[in-house]
Design an enzyme around this catalytic site. Sequence first.
Site, PDB file in Angstrom:
ATOM      1  N   SER A 143       0.818  -1.253   0.040  1.00 55.43           N
ATOM      2  CA  SER A 143      -0.100   0.108  -0.043  1.00 55.43           C
ATOM      3  C   SER A 143       0.858   1.109  -0.215  1.00 55.43           C
ATOM      4  O   SER A 143       2.097   1.094   0.254  1.00 55.43           O
ATOM      5  CB  SER A 143      -0.857   0.042   1.234  1.00 55.43           C
ATOM      6  OG  SER A 143      -1.644   1.326   1.342  1.00 55.43           O
ATOM      7  N   TYR A 156      -2.603  -0.746  10.759  1.00 52.68           N
ATOM      8  CA  TYR A 156      -2.419  -1.133   9.161  1.00 52.68           C
ATOM      9  C   TYR A 156      -1.249  -0.846   8.544  1.00 52.68           C
ATOM     10  O   TYR A 156      -0.634  -1.513   7.559  1.00 52.68           O
ATOM     11  CB  TYR A 156      -3.502  -0.393   8.420  1.00 52.68           C
ATOM     12  CG  TYR A 156      -3.842  -0.805   7.074  1.00 52.68           C
ATOM     13  CD1 TYR A 156      -4.250  -1.761   6.757  1.00 52.68           C
ATOM     14  CD2 TYR A 156      -3.515   0.159   6.072  1.00 52.68           C
ATOM     15  CE1 TYR A 156      -4.251  -2.455   5.282  1.00 52.68           C
ATOM     16  CE2 TYR A 156      -3.826   0.019   4.851  1.00 52.68           C
ATOM     17  CZ  TYR A 156      -4.327  -1.373   4.221  1.00 52.68           C
ATOM     18  OH  TYR A 156      -4.513  -1.555   2.863  1.00 52.68           O
TER      19      TYR A 156
HETATM   20  O1  NJP Z   1     -10.691  -5.304  -0.099  1.00 49.82           O
HETATM   21  P1  NJP Z   1     -11.743  -6.278  -0.186  1.00 49.82           P
HETATM   22  P2  NJP Z   1      -9.354  -4.817  -1.436  1.00 49.82           P
HETATM   23  N1  NJP Z   1      -7.726 -15.275   4.587  1.00 49.82           N
HETATM   24  O2  NJP Z   1     -12.235  -5.992   1.082  1.00 49.82           O
HETATM   25  C1  NJP Z   1      -9.943 -11.420   1.629  1.00 49.82           C
HETATM   26  C2  NJP Z   1      -5.135  -3.882  -0.288  1.00 49.82           C
HETATM   27  N2  NJP Z   1      -5.141  -2.211  -0.197  1.00 49.82           N
HETATM   28  O3  NJP Z   1      -9.728  -5.550  -2.868  1.00 49.82           O
HETATM   29  O4  NJP Z   1     -11.758 -14.365   3.036  1.00 49.82           O
HETATM   30  C3  NJP Z   1      -8.016 -15.166   3.492  1.00 49.82           C
HETATM   31  O5  NJP Z   1     -12.575  -6.075  -1.393  1.00 49.82           O
HETATM   32  C4  NJP Z   1     -11.340 -11.244   1.689  1.00 49.82           C
HETATM   33  O6  NJP Z   1     -11.826 -12.625   1.482  1.00 49.82           O
HETATM   34  P3  NJP Z   1     -12.729 -13.258   2.423  1.00 49.82           P
HETATM   35  C5  NJP Z   1      -5.618  -4.281   1.056  1.00 49.82           C
HETATM   36  O7  NJP Z   1      -4.972  -4.207   2.348  1.00 49.82           O
HETATM   37  C6  NJP Z   1      -6.535  -1.797  -0.665  1.00 49.82           C
HETATM   38  O8  NJP Z   1      -9.581  -3.511  -1.408  1.00 49.82           O
HETATM   39  O9  NJP Z   1     -13.554 -14.165   1.544  1.00 49.82           O
HETATM   40  N3  NJP Z   1      -8.708 -13.953   2.785  1.00 49.82           N
HETATM   41  C7  NJP Z   1     -11.203 -10.278   0.151  1.00 49.82           C
HETATM   42  O10 NJP Z   1     -11.241 -11.401  -0.766  1.00 49.82           O
HETATM   43  C8  NJP Z   1      -5.618  -5.803   0.552  1.00 49.82           C
HETATM   44  O11 NJP Z   1      -4.324  -6.308   0.797  1.00 49.82           O
HETATM   45  C9  NJP Z   1      -6.737  -0.593  -0.713  1.00 49.82           C
HETATM   46  O12 NJP Z   1     -13.227 -12.276   3.395  1.00 49.82           O
HETATM   47  C10 NJP Z   1      -8.989 -13.088   3.473  1.00 49.82           C
HETATM   48  C11 NJP Z   1     -10.086  -9.638   0.165  1.00 49.82           C
HETATM   49  O13 NJP Z   1      -9.081 -10.366   0.973  1.00 49.82           O
HETATM   50  C12 NJP Z   1      -5.599  -5.773  -1.115  1.00 49.82           C
HETATM   51  O14 NJP Z   1      -5.323  -4.370  -1.344  1.00 49.82           O
HETATM   52  C13 NJP Z   1      -5.655   0.577  -0.646  1.00 49.82           C
HETATM   53  C14 NJP Z   1      -8.520 -13.035   4.826  1.00 49.82           C
HETATM   54  C15 NJP Z   1     -10.209  -8.056   0.515  1.00 49.82           C
HETATM   55  O15 NJP Z   1     -11.121  -7.743  -0.651  1.00 49.82           O
HETATM   56  C16 NJP Z   1      -7.027  -6.057  -1.483  1.00 49.82           C
HETATM   57  O16 NJP Z   1      -8.124  -5.407  -0.795  1.00 49.82           O
HETATM   58  C17 NJP Z   1      -4.241  -0.057  -0.390  1.00 49.82           C
HETATM   59  C18 NJP Z   1      -8.363 -14.184   5.423  1.00 49.82           C
HETATM   60  N4  NJP Z   1      -8.066 -14.004   6.603  1.00 49.82           N
HETATM   61  C19 NJP Z   1      -4.393  -1.357  -0.378  1.00 49.82           C
HETATM   62  N5  NJP Z   1      -9.225 -11.797   5.340  1.00 49.82           N
HETATM   63  C20 NJP Z   1      -8.212  -0.042  -0.713  1.00 49.82           C
HETATM   64  N6  NJP Z   1      -9.113  -0.631  -0.868  1.00 49.82           N
HETATM   65  O17 NJP Z   1      -8.319   1.261  -0.729  1.00 49.82           O
HETATM   66  C21 NJP Z   1      -9.615 -11.075   4.019  1.00 49.82           C
HETATM   67  O18 NJP Z   1      -3.474   0.776  -0.465  1.00 49.82           O
HETATM   68  N7  NJP Z   1      -9.412 -11.709   2.946  1.00 49.82           N
END
Ligand code: NJP
Length: 263
Positions: A143, A156
């Site tokens: 990020s 974070y």
């Molecule tokens: O978020 P979201 P993004 N084990 O909430 C999964 C980074 N980022 O696409 O397990 C396995 O739509 C969750 O799946 P589920 C951010 O830090 C974002 O924006 O089914 N999976 C879902 O598929 C992250 O690293 C922004 O709940 C787990 C996914 O993660 C990445 O981008 C800015 C899990 C999250 O999808 C993708 O985020 C930035 C677990 N324990 C960096 N916990 C931003 N959106 O602004 C969660 O700088 N997931």
Amino acid sequence: MKELIGKNIVITGASSGIGEKIALNVALQGARPILLARSEDKLTAICENINNQFHVQAIYYSLDVSDANQVKEVFAKIYREVGFIDILLNNAGFGVFDMVHEASMTDIDRMFQVNVMGVIACTKEVLPSMLERNRGHIINVASQAGKLATPKSSAYAATKHAVLGFTNSLRMEVSPANVNISAVNPGPIETAFFTTADKSGNYVKNVQKYMLSSEKVADKVTKLMIRPKRELNLPIWMNWGSVLYNLFPGIADKLVGGILNKK
Ligand code: NJP
């Protein structure tokens, strides 16, 4: 973009947001997306959608990346059933924006388990095979918060600083081999991320005009898979902020601290 045809691409956090969009993109390019996340219902629907639209066989495995034993089992299954992994996209992650004195240790611990230990655990499962084959690409979604910390996101930001440190060290370790290591450093992206991260809605309101679309980020990450480079910073001007911060940290704390206080 024929370079991705036939590639096996493992995507963690593929049930939503940029992970889901990247899975669709790589399937369009003829690669086989291997989707990992906890929400099986969402993964089933995404796989069906991909397999109905494209000539590839997307598959999914349910995985909580914070559970080291599950990570081992799932990757062993992938290697048994699919044979090899060309690209690992470590994308699973979440944030909770709180002031340190108000943040719960449970949230902080969980962020480290998912955002940091999850990345390390998945990486360790693919490295031996990639080094043996002398090919592969590991992409870690960090990020801009991993380069420039801002108020109300200390934990974070700490996890994403850790991901960048891990990524940079790993790149040096594997440099003799033909294994690419990349970091993706986005600014705010319009995804479900903020449902958990920004419960007050203040941050989303304050940065609305800078928000990246998940499609745009997914397109850039797909291009990164085709032409690997060390870092992808989005939007590029946001990265200049962290460059300036590193040059003049004391001045930046005083002058820019207020401007960066968007949460
Ligand atoms: O978020 P979201 P993004 N084990 O909430 C999964 C980074 N980022 O696409 O397990 C396995 O739509 C969750 O799946 P589920 C951010 O830090 C974002 O924006 O089914 N999976 C879902 O598929 C992250 O690293 C922004 O709940 C787990 C996914 O993660 C990445 O981008 C800015 C899990 C999250 O999808 C993708 O985020 C930035 C677990 N324990 C960096 N916990 C931003 N959106 O602004 C969660 O700088 N997931």
